[in-house]
Design an enzyme around this catalytic site. Structure first.
Site, PDB file in Angstrom:
ATOM      1  CE  LYS A 124      37.084  38.976  26.535  1.00  9.31           C
ATOM      2  NZ  LYS A 124      35.564  38.713  27.637  1.00  9.31           N
ATOM      3  CE  LYS A 204      43.856  36.933  30.923  1.00  9.48           C
ATOM      4  NZ  LYS A 204      42.478  37.242  31.104  1.00  9.48           N
ATOM      5  CE  LYS A 207      37.853  25.359  26.604  1.00  5.70           C
ATOM      6  NZ  LYS A 207      36.768  25.735  26.424  1.00  5.70           N
TER       7      LYS A 207
HETATM    8  P1  TYM Z   1      36.337  35.081  33.288  1.00  2.00           P
HETATM    9  O1  TYM Z   1      34.985  33.560  33.660  1.00  2.00           O
HETATM   10  O2  TYM Z   1      37.356  35.101  31.947  1.00  2.00           O
HETATM   11  O3  TYM Z   1      37.188  34.286  34.477  1.00  2.00           O
HETATM   12  C1  TYM Z   1      36.406  33.823  36.222  1.00  2.00           C
HETATM   13  C2  TYM Z   1      37.414  34.402  36.883  1.00  2.00           C
HETATM   14  O4  TYM Z   1      38.860  33.737  36.428  1.00  2.00           O
HETATM   15  C3  TYM Z   1      40.201  34.257  36.987  1.00  2.00           C
HETATM   16  N1  TYM Z   1      40.874  33.887  35.702  1.00  2.00           N
HETATM   17  C4  TYM Z   1      42.815  34.313  36.296  1.00  2.00           C
HETATM   18  N2  TYM Z   1      43.004  34.582  36.999  1.00  2.00           N
HETATM   19  C5  TYM Z   1      44.158  34.399  37.511  1.00  2.00           C
HETATM   20  N3  TYM Z   1      45.179  34.171  36.576  1.00  2.00           N
HETATM   21  C6  TYM Z   1      43.933  34.093  35.001  1.00  2.00           C
HETATM   22  N4  TYM Z   1      45.393  33.848  33.782  1.00  2.00           N
HETATM   23  C7  TYM Z   1      43.082  33.954  35.193  1.00  2.00           C
HETATM   24  N5  TYM Z   1      42.027  33.786  33.859  1.00  2.00           N
HETATM   25  C8  TYM Z   1      41.075  34.440  34.480  1.00  2.00           C
HETATM   26  C9  TYM Z   1      38.876  36.047  36.288  1.00  2.00           C
HETATM   27  O5  TYM Z   1      39.896  37.323  36.579  1.00  2.00           O
HETATM   28  C10 TYM Z   1      37.694  35.514  36.852  1.00  2.00           C
HETATM   29  O6  TYM Z   1      38.070  36.373  38.448  1.00  2.00           O
HETATM   30  N6  TYM Z   1      34.123  39.135  33.792  1.00  2.00           N
HETATM   31  C11 TYM Z   1      34.912  37.991  34.037  1.00  2.00           C
HETATM   32  C12 TYM Z   1      33.059  37.525  34.750  1.00  2.00           C
HETATM   33  C13 TYM Z   1      32.026  38.435  35.396  1.00  2.00           C
HETATM   34  C14 TYM Z   1      32.054  38.812  37.036  1.00  2.00           C
HETATM   35  C15 TYM Z   1      31.662  39.785  37.308  1.00  2.00           C
HETATM   36  C16 TYM Z   1      33.215  37.994  37.877  1.00  2.00           C
HETATM   37  C17 TYM Z   1      31.160  38.589  35.311  1.00  2.00           C
HETATM   38  N7  TYM Z   1      30.060  39.481  35.887  1.00  2.00           N
HETATM   39  C18 TYM Z   1      31.257  40.320  38.079  1.00  2.00           C
HETATM   40  C19 TYM Z   1      33.248  39.627  38.925  1.00  2.00           C
HETATM   41  C20 TYM Z   1      31.652  39.998  39.037  1.00  2.00           C
HETATM   42  C21 TYM Z   1      35.210  37.225  33.418  1.00  2.00           C
HETATM   43  O7  TYM Z   1      35.151  37.422  32.036  1.00  2.00           O
HETATM   44  O8  TYM Z   1      35.441  36.079  34.139  1.00  2.00           O
END
Ligand code: TYM
Length: 345
Positions: A124, A204, A207
Site C-alpha cells: 500500500k 488478487k 477494488k
Molecule cells: P478488506 O476491507 O480489504 O476486505 C474485507 C474482507 O475481504 C477479504 N478479501 C478477500 N478474500 C478473498 N479474495 C479476495 N480477492 C479478497 N479481497 C478481500 C479480506 O481478507 C477481508 O477479510 N484489514 C481488513 C479489515 C479489518 C479487519 C479487522 C479484518 C480491520 N479490522 C479485524 C478482520 C479483523 C481489510 O482491509 O479488509
C-alpha cells in the site's frame, strides 16, 4: 461472561467471532466469497461482532464528503448478503472509541521491526504519495478491533493472515506481561481465501486495481457478463496445470454452482473437451443465481437507509457495552487510571 484468557470450556458460553471490513463503497465477490459468506454462516453458531472500519479507511487519502455514504452502503450491502442484526452485532468502528484507546496500548507492545515486515503495508505504501504513520500502524488497530471483544475466531481472506499473526503476538506479549486476558486469535478461511482479478488472474481481486479487476456484488448484470466473458483464460498452450485464470473461473463456479455442474465441467477440462465459452456461460449463470437475490434485497434496503442507520446505532450500543467492560479490566491490568486504586490514608 467469557472466562479470562483462553476460550471458556463451558459449553453454554459461545465463543466470540469478530471481523472488520473497510467501507470501500462497494463489496466485490472476493470479499463475499472470501469472508462475508463466513460472517453469515458463523452468526448461526457463535456470538458474532462485525465492524465497518472507518478509522482504517482514513489511513490513506479519502474524501470526507463521501465516507459517510460509503459506510452506510457497506452496511446495506452486508445486510443484503444475509447478515442478520438479530443474530450478529453490526456497527461502525468509530462509534466505539475504545478501539483507538486499545490500539494505543498495543502500540506500546508492538515492535517497530514487526510492523516493517507487514507485506500489505509495503504494497500500500508504494501506491501512496504520502505514507501516513496511520498506514504503518494499521495492523495494530486491527489487533485492537479483535481483542477489544476478546474474540478468538476471525473470518477473513488470505491477505489478512499476517495481520492476524501479529494480533496473536501482541496478545501473547500482553498476557505474559500483565496476566492472561486475551484468547488465541484463530483465522477462519473460506473455500475461496484468494479470489483473483478476472483481467489479471495472477493478482488478487481488489477494488484499488481498477474497474476491470473486480466483480461487484451489486454490479449490473450486463457489466458482470462483460467481465466474465473477457476474463483471461490460457495464455499460450494448455499445460497439465490449470492456468491462474481458468482456476479462478473454476473457483467461482465451485462457490456458486451445484456440484454436479462443477464436476461435469471439470471432467470436460481434464479430458480436453472443455470450451471456455461454455465455462464462462456457466460461471456467469451460476454467479447471477447467487447475486440476483442479494441485489434484490439491496434495492429494498436502498429505500430504507434510515433503517440501516438505526441498525448501526443499535449495534454500536451493544458493542460499546462489551468494549467498556473489557477496557476497564485492561486499564486495571496495565496500571492506568485510578479507578481501582485505593490510596488509603
Ligand atoms: P478488506 O476491507 O480489504 O476486505 C474485507 C474482507 O475481504 C477479504 N478479501 C478477500 N478474500 C478473498 N479474495 C479476495 N480477492 C479478497 N479481497 C478481500 C479480506 O481478507 C477481508 O477479510 N484489514 C481488513 C479489515 C479489518 C479487519 C479487522 C479484518 C480491520 N479490522 C479485524 C478482520 C479483523 C481489510 O482491509 O479488509
Amino acid at each position: 461472561m467469557i472466562a479470562f484468557g483462553r476460550p471458556s470450556t463451558d459449553p453454554s458460553v459461545k465463543e466470540r467471532v469478530f471481523s472488520g471490513i473497510q467501507p470501500t463503497g462497494e463489496l466485490h465477490i472476493g470479499n463475499y466469497f472470501g469472508a462475508v459468506i463466513n460472517y453469515i454462516r458463523l452468526q448461526e453458531e457463535y456470538e458474532c461482532i462485525y465492524s465497518i472500519v472507518d478509522y482504517h479507511a482514513i489511513t490513506v487519502d479519502h474524501d470526507p464528503k463521501l465516507l459517510p455514504a460509503k459506510v452506510l452502503a457497506m452496511a446495506a450491502d452486508l445486510l443484503a448478503c444475509g447478515l442478520d442484526p438479530d443474530k450478529a452485532i453490526l456497527f461502525v468502528q468509530s462509534h466505539v472509541p475504545e478501539h483507538t484507546e486499545l490500539a494505543w496500548i498495543f502500540n506500546c507492545l508492538t515492535s517497530f521491526g514487526d510492523l516493517t515486515r507487514m507485506t500489505q503495508f509495503k504494497e500500500k505504501a508504494k501506491q501512496q504519495e504520502f505514507v501516513s504513520a496511520g498506514l504503518f500502524d494499521y495492523p495494530v488497530l486491527q489487533a485492537a478491533d479483535i481483542l477489544l471483544y476478546r474474540a478468538s475466531k476471525v473470518p477473513v481472506g488470505e491477505d489478512q493472515l499476517q495481520h492476524l499473526e501479529l494480533a496473536r503476538r501482541i496478545a501473547r506479549r500482553f498476557n505474559s506481561r500483565f496476566g492472561e486476558f486475551f484468547p488465541e486469535v484463530e483465522p477462519i478461511l473460506s473455500e475461496a481465501p484468494r479470489v483473483m482479478s478476472p483481467a489479471e488472474p495472477t493478482m488478487k481481486m481488489s477494488k484499488s486495481l481498477g474497474e476491470k479487476h473486480y466483480i461487484g456484488v451489486m454490479e449490473p448484470e450486463a457489466s458482470i457478463y462483460e467481465k466474465v466473458k473477457t476474463a483471461v483464460t490460457d495464455v499460450g498452450p494448455r499445460g497439465p496445470e490449470m492456468s491462474p485464470g481458468v482456476a479462478n473461473l473454476f473457483l467461482i463456479l465451485k462457490l456458486s454452482a451445484d456440484s454436479r455442474l462443477y464436476d461435469e465441467l471439470e471432467e470436460e477440462y481434464r479430458t480436453g473437451k472443455l470450451k471456455y465459452v461454455r465455462l464462462k456461460e456457466a460461471v456467469f449463470e451460476s454467479l447471477m443465481g447467487v447475486l440476483r437475490p442479494i441485489q434484490a434485497r439491496r434495492r429494498e434496503l436502498e429505500r430504507d437507509l434510515g433503517g440501516v442507520k438505526q441498525v448501526l446505532e443499535a449495534g454500536a450500543a451493544r458493542a460499546r457495552e462489551i468494549a467498556q467492560e473489557n477496557m476497564r479490566e485492561i486499564r486495571r491490568l496495565i496500571g492506568v487510571g485510578l479507578e481501582s486504586f485505593n490510596p488509603g490514608r
